[in-house]
Structure formats: structure tokens, C-alpha cells
Design a protein around this motif. Structure first.
Motif, PDB file in Angstrom:
ATOM      1  N   SER A   1       0.593  20.962   2.961  1.00  0.00           N
ATOM      2  CA  SER A   1       1.116  19.624   3.207  1.00  0.00           C
ATOM      3  C   SER A   1       1.377  18.867   1.906  1.00  0.00           C
ATOM      4  CB  SER A   1       0.128  18.823   4.063  1.00  0.00           C
ATOM      5  OG  SER A   1      -0.051  19.408   5.326  1.00  0.00           O
ATOM      6  N   PHE A   2       2.370  18.014   1.934  1.00  0.00           N
ATOM      7  CA  PHE A   2       2.704  17.175   0.780  1.00  0.00           C
ATOM      8  C   PHE A   2       1.593  16.157   0.535  1.00  0.00           C
ATOM      9  CE2 PHE A   2       4.700  13.273  -0.928  1.00  0.00           C
ATOM     10  CZ  PHE A   2       5.221  13.779  -2.116  1.00  0.00           C
ATOM     11  N   ARG A   3       1.132  16.082  -0.707  1.00  0.00           N
ATOM     12  CA  ARG A   3       0.021  15.184  -1.031  1.00  0.00           C
ATOM     13  C   ARG A   3       0.448  13.950  -1.804  1.00  0.00           C
ATOM     14  NH1 ARG A   3      -5.201  18.491  -3.204  1.00  0.00           N
ATOM     15  NH2 ARG A   3      -5.603  16.356  -3.911  1.00  0.00           N
TER      16      ARG A   3
ATOM     17  N   VAL B   1      -1.193  -4.687  -5.145  1.00  0.00           N
ATOM     18  CA  VAL B   1      -1.076  -3.295  -4.696  1.00  0.00           C
ATOM     19  C   VAL B   1      -2.444  -2.697  -4.427  1.00  0.00           C
ATOM     20  CG1 VAL B   1       1.130  -2.866  -5.861  1.00  0.00           C
ATOM     21  CG2 VAL B   1      -1.006  -2.445  -7.099  1.00  0.00           C
ATOM     22  N   VAL B   2      -2.450  -1.738  -3.500  1.00  0.00           N
ATOM     23  CA  VAL B   2      -3.677  -1.025  -3.141  1.00  0.00           C
ATOM     24  C   VAL B   2      -3.340   0.444  -2.936  1.00  0.00           C
ATOM     25  CG1 VAL B   2      -3.348  -1.566  -0.680  1.00  0.00           C
ATOM     26  CG2 VAL B   2      -5.614  -0.877  -1.497  1.00  0.00           C
ATOM     27  N   SER B   3      -4.290   1.297  -3.280  1.00  0.00           N
ATOM     28  CA  SER B   3      -4.198   2.717  -2.967  1.00  0.00           C
ATOM     29  C   SER B   3      -5.617   3.234  -2.793  1.00  0.00           C
ATOM     30  CB  SER B   3      -3.458   3.489  -4.068  1.00  0.00           C
ATOM     31  OG  SER B   3      -3.059   4.770  -3.616  1.00  0.00           O
ATOM     32  N   ASP B   4      -5.739   4.449  -2.274  1.00  0.00           N
ATOM     33  CA  ASP B   4      -7.061   4.997  -1.989  1.00  0.00           C
ATOM     34  C   ASP B   4      -7.530   5.927  -3.102  1.00  0.00           C
ATOM     35  OD1 ASP B   4      -4.850   6.408  -1.102  1.00  0.00           O
ATOM     36  OD2 ASP B   4      -5.702   6.937   0.836  1.00  0.00           O
ATOM     37  N   VAL B   5      -8.812   5.823  -3.418  1.00  0.00           N
ATOM     38  CA  VAL B   5      -9.440   6.720  -4.385  1.00  0.00           C
ATOM     39  C   VAL B   5     -10.339   7.691  -3.628  1.00  0.00           C
ATOM     40  CG1 VAL B   5      -9.352   5.071  -6.291  1.00  0.00           C
ATOM     41  CG2 VAL B   5     -11.358   5.121  -4.810  1.00  0.00           C
ATOM     42  N   HIS B   6     -10.492   8.892  -4.198  1.00  0.00           N
ATOM     43  CA  HIS B   6     -11.274   9.922  -3.520  1.00  0.00           C
ATOM     44  C   HIS B   6     -12.462  10.421  -4.337  1.00  0.00           C
ATOM     45  CE1 HIS B   6      -7.246  10.070  -1.649  1.00  0.00           C
ATOM     46  NE2 HIS B   6      -7.891  10.408  -0.559  1.00  0.00           N
ATOM     47  N   GLU B   7     -12.435  10.151  -5.649  1.00  0.00           N
ATOM     48  CA  GLU B   7     -13.507  10.633  -6.517  1.00  0.00           C
ATOM     49  C   GLU B   7     -13.925   9.514  -7.469  1.00  0.00           C
ATOM     50  OE1 GLU B   7     -12.945  14.657  -8.083  1.00  0.00           O
ATOM     51  OE2 GLU B   7     -11.045  14.715  -6.983  1.00  0.00           O
ATOM     52  N   THR B   8     -15.174   9.567  -7.900  1.00  0.00           N
ATOM     53  CA  THR B   8     -15.708   8.483  -8.729  1.00  0.00           C
ATOM     54  C   THR B   8     -14.938   8.324 -10.035  1.00  0.00           C
ATOM     55  OG1 THR B   8     -17.364  10.026  -9.614  1.00  0.00           O
ATOM     56  CG2 THR B   8     -18.041   8.635  -7.766  1.00  0.00           C
ATOM     57  N   TRP B   9     -14.434   9.406 -10.634  1.00  0.00           N
ATOM     58  CA  TRP B   9     -13.749   9.301 -11.928  1.00  0.00           C
ATOM     59  C   TRP B   9     -12.441   8.527 -11.816  1.00  0.00           C
ATOM     60  CZ3 TRP B   9      -8.802  10.983 -12.605  1.00  0.00           C
ATOM     61  CH2 TRP B   9      -8.309  11.933 -11.728  1.00  0.00           C
TER      62      TRP B   9
ATOM     63  N   LYS C   1       0.821  -1.219   0.000  1.00  0.00           N
ATOM     64  CA  LYS C   1       0.000   0.000   0.000  1.00  0.00           C
ATOM     65  C   LYS C   1       0.850   1.263   0.000  1.00  0.00           C
ATOM     66  CE  LYS C   1      -2.199   3.615   1.881  1.00  0.00           C
ATOM     67  NZ  LYS C   1      -1.602   4.835   2.504  1.00  0.00           N
ATOM     68  N   SER C   2       0.484   2.198  -0.840  1.00  0.00           N
ATOM     69  CA  SER C   2       0.995   3.559  -0.735  1.00  0.00           C
ATOM     70  C   SER C   2       0.023   4.458  -1.501  1.00  0.00           C
ATOM     71  CB  SER C   2       2.409   3.683  -1.308  1.00  0.00           C
ATOM     72  OG  SER C   2       3.015   4.876  -0.869  1.00  0.00           O
ATOM     73  N   SER C   3      -0.109   5.696  -1.052  1.00  0.00           N
ATOM     74  CA  SER C   3      -1.094   6.613  -1.644  1.00  0.00           C
ATOM     75  C   SER C   3      -0.473   7.479  -2.730  1.00  0.00           C
ATOM     76  CB  SER C   3      -1.701   7.513  -0.569  1.00  0.00           C
ATOM     77  OG  SER C   3      -2.436   6.764   0.360  1.00  0.00           O
ATOM     78  N   PHE C   4      -1.167   7.572  -3.869  1.00  0.00           N
ATOM     79  CA  PHE C   4      -0.693   8.476  -4.924  1.00  0.00           C
ATOM     80  C   PHE C   4      -1.109   9.910  -4.650  1.00  0.00           C
ATOM     81  CE2 PHE C   4      -4.258   5.873  -6.675  1.00  0.00           C
ATOM     82  CZ  PHE C   4      -5.283   6.812  -6.561  1.00  0.00           C
ATOM     83  N   ASP C   5      -2.150  10.100  -3.812  1.00  0.00           N
ATOM     84  CA  ASP C   5      -2.605  11.446  -3.480  1.00  0.00           C
ATOM     85  C   ASP C   5      -3.292  11.409  -2.121  1.00  0.00           C
ATOM     86  OD1 ASP C   5      -3.463  14.065  -3.423  1.00  0.00           O
ATOM     87  OD2 ASP C   5      -5.106  13.758  -4.830  1.00  0.00           O
TER      88      ASP C   5
ATOM     89  N   GLU D   1       0.834   9.850 -12.227  1.00  0.00           N
ATOM     90  CA  GLU D   1       2.235   9.501 -11.963  1.00  0.00           C
ATOM     91  C   GLU D   1       2.324   8.455 -10.860  1.00  0.00           C
ATOM     92  OE1 GLU D   1       6.437  11.484 -10.404  1.00  0.00           O
ATOM     93  OE2 GLU D   1       4.787  12.808 -11.033  1.00  0.00           O
ATOM     94  N   GLY D   2       1.560   8.642  -9.793  1.00  0.00           N
ATOM     95  CA  GLY D   2       1.589   7.702  -8.682  1.00  0.00           C
ATOM     96  C   GLY D   2       1.076   6.335  -9.066  1.00  0.00           C
TER      97      GLY D   2
END
Length: 281
Positions: free
Chosen positions: A67-69, A91-99, A54-58, A75-76
Motif C-alpha cells: 500500500s502507498f504510505r 497544520v497537523v500530521s501524525d507521528v509514529h515514533e519518538t524520534w 491535516k495530511s499524513s507524511f507517512d 519530504e512530507g
């Protein structure tokens, strides 16, 4: 016993080995990703644990605009795809918007919904429809039984591919989180795997003024308690130099201390699973 959810080659729930969802909080560089994933693969192979990296692209929910996002979505995502191919790891990361869901699902093996967005119906349904399993972190403002309603929303989607529920503490204000271990039992009533987020549960939101603080010294105690309850996996953010991390350093676990922690947790998990199927009256 929880339903089995497959994330790449890794299983959670059912009779699958204990799983670790781990990595640095945010993507800082490709070198950092490589350093952490190589150590995680070494340790999870040693202790026979499943690994989802796991690591977040944003980090779209940082405390301050300064703060650093992270490197950003495209890119991420590309860096995570490189790690996935190079190391043959889920791999996993978090999404914040439907698109973001559809393009992210082409790379990610698991879609993560952040705690602040656990009740965002459109985002939940978009993630459920993408054909990838998903994990949802319980909102700090939610009771554990509220997550049963979240599960109901998601499982109505015909293309739904599996669900993992994550506990990360409850907010009572004043920059503090409290973990109620009853939440792990309540969320397990959904029938889906439950994972404990040991590092964000030690977070002190916005306690550092323009950033979150943390009490990483409590991570082992919280993780041990959750494993003793009988969770299916552990979510743990780790960094080779937490004091220099660009996000959530105070509540990331030092990479060089991870082996000792995992040795203790796997021993406890082996004991817990021996008795897990027995009903206590």
C-alpha cells in the motif's frame, strides 16, 4: 465546558468557534494539498469555522506492505511547511515514533497520535514534552474511559501544551467499526476538547482485502449525531476524487460535496450551542 486549546490561531474548546481538522488522508502531491487547502479555507471562512489542515507524511499502519504510505517523513514535512507558510494555516500530521516528535514539532502546530498508538506511553510523553498541543485518537480497542488515563499520562509532563481527544469508533472485528455516542460525553469528562472523526468512523478496516474499505454514505449521519451531542470540532478527510485516492478513498468525503455538508453541520452546531450550557436533569 472544555478548556481552551490553541492550535496556531485556531481555538478548540472554551468559547472558540467550531473547528474543522481536515485535508486529504495522505500527501499525494503538492498540487493536491493546494487544491484541498484552498477549498477548505474558502469554506471555513464562509461558515466561520476554525481550520487546522491535516495530511499524513507517512501512513505507517497500512493494511498491506504494497500500500502507498506517502512521501516519507522529511519530504512530507517539508511539503506541509510550504503549505503552512503559503496559506498561513495551522497544520497537523501524525507521528509514529519518538524520534519523529522533535523535528515534526518545528513545523506542525498540532501533533497527532494515531489510534493504534494511543497507549504507547513513551510516544505520548515525547509528544507532550515537545511544547506543541497534541491530539490523541481513541484506539479502536479502547473504552472511552480509558482515554481519561491517557490524558492523565500526558498532563503530568511539565512542558505539556494542551490536549484534544478524538473519537473514531470501536472495533468488534469482521472489518467493522461502531460509534457509541456515549463515548463523546465520557471523554469530555477529561475537561479537554473532544473532536469526532467522521471519516475514519465510516471506515471498514481491511475490508477490501489488501486495503481498508469504507461507507462514506454514513458520514453525514455520524457527523450530525456527534455535532448534536456537542463536540468541539470535527475531523474529516476529504479528496477531490476519492475513488482515485491513494489511501482511504472509500471513507474520504468528496471535496465538491463538502459545502453542503458543512452548511448542515454549522446550522446544527448553532442550535446545539444554544442549549449546551443548560444542564438536563
Amino acid at each position: 465546558m472544555a478548556k481552551l486549546v490553541k492550535v496556531g490561531e485556531v481555538g478548540l474548546g472554551g468559547d472558540a468557534p467550531f473547528a474543522l481538522i481536515a485535508g486529504p488522508c495522505v500527501i499525494e502531491s503538492k498540487d493536491l494539498l493546494r487544491e484541498v487547502v484552498e477549498k477548505l479555507l474558502e469554506l471555513t471562512q464562509k461558515f466561520n469555522l476554525g481550520l487546522i489542515f491535516k495530511s499524513s507524511f507517512d501512513k505507517a499502519n497500512r493494511s498491506s506492505i504494497r500500500s502507498f504510505r506517502g512521501p516519507g517523513f522529511y519530504e512530507g514535512l517539508g511539503l506541509l511547511e510550504d503549505i503552512k507558510k503559503e496559506y498561513k494555516v495551522a497544520v497537523v500530521s501524525d507521528v509514529h515514533e519518538t524520534w519523529q516528535v522533535e523535528p515534526a514539532s518545528r513545523v506542525l502546530d498540532l501533533i497527532q497520535i494515531p489510534a493504534f498508538l494511543a497507549r504507547q506511553t513513551d510516544l505520548l510523553l515525547a509528544a507532550a514534552a515537545c511544547g506543541r498541543p497534541m491530539e490523541v485518537k481513541k484506539g479502536q480497542f479502547m473504552a472511552p474511559e480509558d482515554m481519561l488515563l491517557v490524558a492523565e499520562k500526558i498532563t503530568k509532563e511539565p512542558n505539556f501544551a494542551g490536549l484534544i481527544l478524538v473519537e473514531r469508533g470501536a472495533s468488534f472485528g469482521y472489518h467493522n467499526l461502531v460509534v457509541d455516542m456515549r463515548a463523546l460525553v465520557i471523554m469530555a469528562r477529561s475537561g479537554w476538547p473532544v473532536v469526532f472523526d467522521a471519516t475514519h468512523s465510516a471506515q471498514l478496516p481491511t475490508a477490501a482485502g489488501q486495503a481498508s474499505g469504507g461507507q462514506r454514505e454514513f458520514i453525514p449521519a455520524l457527523a450530525q449525531a456527534a455535532v448534536a451531542v456537542g463536540v468541539d470540532g470535527l475531523f474529516l478527510e476529504t479528496h477531490p476524487a476519492p475513488e482515485k485516492a491513494l489511501c482511504d478513498g472509500p471513507n474520504q468525503w468528496p471535496l465538491n460535496k463538502l459545502e453542503t455538508l458543512l452548511k448542515r453541520l454549522t446550522a446544527l452546531n448553532d442550535l446545539t450551542r444554544t442549549y449546551r450550557k443548560e444542564e438536563i436533569r
